[in-house]
Scaffold this motif. Structure first.
Motif, PDB file in Angstrom:
ATOM      1  N   ILE A  73      76.921 -99.926   1.667  1.00  0.00           N
ATOM      2  CA  ILE A  73      77.170 -99.237   0.399  1.00  0.00           C
ATOM      3  C   ILE A  73      77.282 -97.747   0.672  1.00  0.00           C
ATOM      4  CG2 ILE A  73      76.322 -98.802  -1.941  1.00  0.00           C
ATOM      5  CD1 ILE A  73      74.582-101.366  -1.603  1.00  0.00           C
ATOM      6  N   ASP A  74      78.452 -97.180   0.372  1.00  0.00           N
ATOM      7  CA  ASP A  74      78.669 -95.739   0.477  1.00  0.00           C
ATOM      8  C   ASP A  74      78.665 -95.145  -0.924  1.00  0.00           C
ATOM      9  OD1 ASP A  74      79.367 -94.928   3.381  1.00  0.00           O
ATOM     10  OD2 ASP A  74      80.541 -96.751   3.068  1.00  0.00           O
ATOM     11  N   LEU A  75      77.911 -94.074  -1.106  1.00  0.00           N
ATOM     12  CA  LEU A  75      77.806 -93.419  -2.403  1.00  0.00           C
ATOM     13  C   LEU A  75      78.108 -91.932  -2.251  1.00  0.00           C
ATOM     14  CD1 LEU A  75      74.499 -95.136  -3.528  1.00  0.00           C
ATOM     15  CD2 LEU A  75      76.679 -95.379  -4.733  1.00  0.00           C
ATOM     16  N   ALA A  76      79.078 -91.450  -3.025  1.00  0.00           N
ATOM     17  CA  ALA A  76      79.359 -90.023  -3.061  1.00  0.00           C
ATOM     18  C   ALA A  76      78.191 -89.299  -3.722  1.00  0.00           C
ATOM     19  CB  ALA A  76      80.650 -89.773  -3.844  1.00  0.00           C
ATOM     20  N   PRO A  77      78.087 -87.984  -3.572  1.00  0.00           N
ATOM     21  CA  PRO A  77      77.044 -87.255  -4.308  1.00  0.00           C
ATOM     22  C   PRO A  77      77.082 -87.612  -5.795  1.00  0.00           C
ATOM     23  CG  PRO A  77      78.104 -85.795  -2.736  1.00  0.00           C
ATOM     24  CD  PRO A  77      78.893 -87.085  -2.722  1.00  0.00           C
ATOM     25  N   TRP A  78      75.972 -88.096  -6.305  1.00  0.00           N
ATOM     26  CA  TRP A  78      75.800 -88.549  -7.686  1.00  0.00           C
ATOM     27  C   TRP A  78      76.666 -89.760  -8.026  1.00  0.00           C
ATOM     28  CZ3 TRP A  78      71.496 -86.738  -9.465  1.00  0.00           C
ATOM     29  CH2 TRP A  78      71.031 -85.515  -8.943  1.00  0.00           C
ATOM     30  N   GLY A  79      77.139 -90.441  -6.997  1.00  0.00           N
ATOM     31  CA  GLY A  79      77.856 -91.698  -7.216  1.00  0.00           C
ATOM     32  C   GLY A  79      76.886 -92.807  -7.584  1.00  0.00           C
ATOM     33  N   ILE A  80      77.433 -93.880  -8.142  1.00  0.00           N
ATOM     34  CA  ILE A  80      76.570 -94.966  -8.633  1.00  0.00           C
ATOM     35  C   ILE A  80      77.152 -96.332  -8.311  1.00  0.00           C
ATOM     36  CG2 ILE A  80      77.687 -94.945 -10.914  1.00  0.00           C
ATOM     37  CD1 ILE A  80      74.916 -95.666 -12.105  1.00  0.00           C
ATOM     38  N   ASN A  81      76.271 -97.242  -7.931  1.00  0.00           N
ATOM     39  CA  ASN A  81      76.582 -98.665  -7.897  1.00  0.00           C
ATOM     40  C   ASN A  81      76.051 -99.210  -9.219  1.00  0.00           C
ATOM     41  OD1 ASN A  81      77.271-101.234  -7.177  1.00  0.00           O
ATOM     42  ND2 ASN A  81      75.861-101.414  -5.456  1.00  0.00           N
ATOM     43  N   PRO A  82      76.915 -99.436 -10.211  1.00  0.00           N
ATOM     44  CA  PRO A  82      76.457 -99.673 -11.579  1.00  0.00           C
ATOM     45  C   PRO A  82      75.659-100.959 -11.727  1.00  0.00           C
ATOM     46  CG  PRO A  82      78.796-100.148 -11.393  1.00  0.00           C
ATOM     47  CD  PRO A  82      78.374 -99.544 -10.079  1.00  0.00           C
ATOM     48  N   ILE A  88      77.866-105.683 -14.873  1.00  0.00           N
ATOM     49  CA  ILE A  88      77.626-105.916 -16.305  1.00  0.00           C
ATOM     50  C   ILE A  88      78.753-105.387 -17.175  1.00  0.00           C
ATOM     51  CG2 ILE A  88      75.994-105.625 -18.199  1.00  0.00           C
ATOM     52  CD1 ILE A  88      75.040-107.336 -15.757  1.00  0.00           C
ATOM     53  N   GLY A  89      79.162-104.130 -16.947  1.00  0.00           N
ATOM     54  CA  GLY A  89      80.223-103.550 -17.769  1.00  0.00           C
ATOM     55  C   GLY A  89      81.517-104.321 -17.661  1.00  0.00           C
ATOM     56  N   ASN A  90      81.909-104.662 -16.425  1.00  0.00           N
ATOM     57  CA  ASN A  90      83.148-105.417 -16.219  1.00  0.00           C
ATOM     58  C   ASN A  90      83.092-106.776 -16.887  1.00  0.00           C
ATOM     59  OD1 ASN A  90      83.947-103.296 -14.659  1.00  0.00           O
ATOM     60  ND2 ASN A  90      83.731-104.332 -12.706  1.00  0.00           N
ATOM     61  N   ALA A  91      81.939-107.446 -16.746  1.00  0.00           N
ATOM     62  CA  ALA A  91      81.814-108.801 -17.288  1.00  0.00           C
ATOM     63  C   ALA A  91      81.861-108.803 -18.818  1.00  0.00           C
ATOM     64  CB  ALA A  91      80.513-109.431 -16.801  1.00  0.00           C
ATOM     65  N   VAL A  92      81.178-107.835 -19.427  1.00  0.00           N
ATOM     66  CA  VAL A  92      81.064-107.830 -20.890  1.00  0.00           C
ATOM     67  C   VAL A  92      82.316-107.274 -21.558  1.00  0.00           C
ATOM     68  CG1 VAL A  92      79.788-106.846 -22.839  1.00  0.00           C
ATOM     69  CG2 VAL A  92      78.544-107.699 -20.842  1.00  0.00           C
ATOM     70  N   PHE A  93      82.847-106.172 -21.012  1.00  0.00           N
ATOM     71  CA  PHE A  93      83.971-105.496 -21.682  1.00  0.00           C
ATOM     72  C   PHE A  93      85.324-105.754 -21.022  1.00  0.00           C
ATOM     73  CE2 PHE A  93      80.198-102.821 -22.514  1.00  0.00           C
ATOM     74  CZ  PHE A  93      80.144-102.978 -23.890  1.00  0.00           C
ATOM     75  N   GLY A  94      85.336-106.386 -19.859  1.00  0.00           N
ATOM     76  CA  GLY A  94      86.594-106.596 -19.164  1.00  0.00           C
ATOM     77  C   GLY A  94      86.888-108.041 -18.836  1.00  0.00           C
ATOM     78  N   SER A  95      86.240-108.976 -19.531  1.00  0.00           N
ATOM     79  CA  SER A  95      86.470-110.394 -19.233  1.00  0.00           C
ATOM     80  C   SER A  95      87.899-110.792 -19.591  1.00  0.00           C
ATOM     81  CB  SER A  95      85.478-111.266 -20.023  1.00  0.00           C
ATOM     82  OG  SER A  95      85.728-111.160 -21.419  1.00  0.00           O
ATOM     83  N   ASN A  96      88.364-111.874 -18.980  1.00  0.00           N
ATOM     84  CA  ASN A  96      89.727-112.365 -19.222  1.00  0.00           C
ATOM     85  C   ASN A  96      89.688-113.865 -19.503  1.00  0.00           C
ATOM     86  OD1 ASN A  96      92.500-112.606 -19.367  1.00  0.00           O
ATOM     87  ND2 ASN A  96      92.772-112.729 -17.141  1.00  0.00           N
ATOM     88  N   PRO A  97      89.985-114.312 -20.753  1.00  0.00           N
ATOM     89  CA  PRO A  97      90.295-113.475 -21.913  1.00  0.00           C
ATOM     90  C   PRO A  97      89.066-112.724 -22.402  1.00  0.00           C
ATOM     91  CG  PRO A  97      90.099-115.773 -22.561  1.00  0.00           C
ATOM     92  CD  PRO A  97      90.020-115.760 -21.067  1.00  0.00           C
ATOM     93  N   THR A  98      89.278-111.730 -23.230  1.00  0.00           N
ATOM     94  CA  THR A  98      88.189-110.856 -23.658  1.00  0.00           C
ATOM     95  C   THR A  98      87.262-111.550 -24.659  1.00  0.00           C
ATOM     96  OG1 THR A  98      89.489-109.937 -25.484  1.00  0.00           O
ATOM     97  CG2 THR A  98      89.612-108.811 -23.356  1.00  0.00           C
ATOM     98  N   LYS A 146      86.346-101.478 -24.230  1.00  0.00           N
ATOM     99  CA  LYS A 146      87.236-102.466 -23.616  1.00  0.00           C
ATOM    100  C   LYS A 146      88.417-101.796 -22.944  1.00  0.00           C
ATOM    101  CE  LYS A 146      86.418-106.675 -26.312  1.00  0.00           C
ATOM    102  NZ  LYS A 146      87.065-107.699 -27.168  1.00  0.00           N
ATOM    103  N   GLY A 147      88.908-100.708 -23.553  1.00  0.00           N
ATOM    104  CA  GLY A 147      90.044 -99.994 -22.991  1.00  0.00           C
ATOM    105  C   GLY A 147      89.737 -99.361 -21.644  1.00  0.00           C
ATOM    106  N   ARG A 148      88.459 -99.111 -21.368  1.00  0.00           N
ATOM    107  CA  ARG A 148      88.066 -98.499 -20.093  1.00  0.00           C
ATOM    108  C   ARG A 148      87.879 -99.537 -18.993  1.00  0.00           C
ATOM    109  NH1 ARG A 148      86.552 -93.260 -20.071  1.00  0.00           N
ATOM    110  NH2 ARG A 148      86.428 -92.186 -22.075  1.00  0.00           N
ATOM    111  N   PHE A 149      87.790-100.803 -19.353  1.00  0.00           N
ATOM    112  CA  PHE A 149      87.550-101.861 -18.350  1.00  0.00           C
ATOM    113  C   PHE A 149      88.768-102.776 -18.223  1.00  0.00           C
ATOM    114  CE2 PHE A 149      83.328-100.417 -19.415  1.00  0.00           C
ATOM    115  CZ  PHE A 149      82.690-100.432 -18.198  1.00  0.00           C
TER     116      PHE A 149
END
Length: 216
Positions: free
Chosen positions: A97-106, A182-192, A213-216
């Motif tokens: 896991i590589d993280l930039a300064p203040w990067g996050i693994n959500p 979590i974010g991808n699963a909840v707001f970016g599922s296919n179908p939504t 949803k528009g962000r995922f």
């Protein structure tokens, strides 16, 4: 006596169930995954032992820094059975896991694995959430050489809290641990998932759900 035997039987059944809650023990020296097989099994079918090479048990690349020029400042380099066929049936895998300064693994979960990590470079905040109804955050700041474990299935995260890139190596108790962000699963599922359902679940306005949803 009969009651005592009944209790012993229940305990034995409980342990029997735990035994099969995780990947079974191998019944042979190895079972290198055969990517060309059309047979569908719970895992991967075995390659013909006469065709096995040393490279089936080899992976190179964890020394290389991942590309962290993305909005999350994150790159995960997996070493699962997909990258290393010799892991098949062995019940283990790795990640860098590589993280930039203040990067996050959500916040995410591994449905099939406990994960243990060690920090190679940098300082990171980590945490996991206990299950309902407690939902308690267990969190700690880690430095170079520190080790932390995330129990199987629990939502967890890592965040770089330093001004330099951070590098973490993780080991997981499955050849194919899976990852549910979590974010991808909840707001970016296919179908939504219906916005009405999510608006009620999160107790927010439906317009906000549509924006997310528009962000995922």
């Amino acid at each position: 006596m009969a009651k005592q035997l009944s209790h012993i039987s229940l305990v034995a059944l409980a342990f029997f169930g735990l035994t099969f809650a995780y990947e079974p023990d191998a019944l042979q020296d190895f079972c290198v995954a055969d990517p060309n097989s059309s047979v569908n099994v719970n895992g991967k079918t075995c390659k013909n032992p006469t065709q096995i090479q040393a490279n089936d048990f080899y992976f190179s690349g964890l020394h290389l820094m991942g590309n962290i020029s993305n909005p999350l400042g994150l790159r995960v380099t997996p070493v699962t059975v997909a990258q290393l066929p010799g892991l098949n049936t062995l019940g283990i895998s790795m990640v860098r896991i590589d993280l930039a300064p203040w990067g996050i693994n959500p916040p995410h979960t591994h449905p099939r694995a406990t994960e243990i990590i060690t920090v190679l470079e940098g300082s990171i905040q980590v945490g996991f959430i206990t299950s309902d109804p407690e939902n308690r955050l267990i969190s700690k700041v880690l430095y170079k050489g520190d080790v932390f474990v995330f129990p199987v299935g629990l939502v967890h995260f890592q965040r770089n809290i330093g001004n330099k890139s951070a590098v973490v190596i993780g080991a997981l108790s499955s050849q194919n641990p899976g990852a549910i962000t979590i974010g991808n699963a909840v707001f970016g599922s296919n179908p939504t998932i219906s916005s009405d359902v999510l608006a009620k679940a999160f107790q927010v306005d439906k317009k906000l759900i549509d924006q997310l949803k528009g962000r995922f």
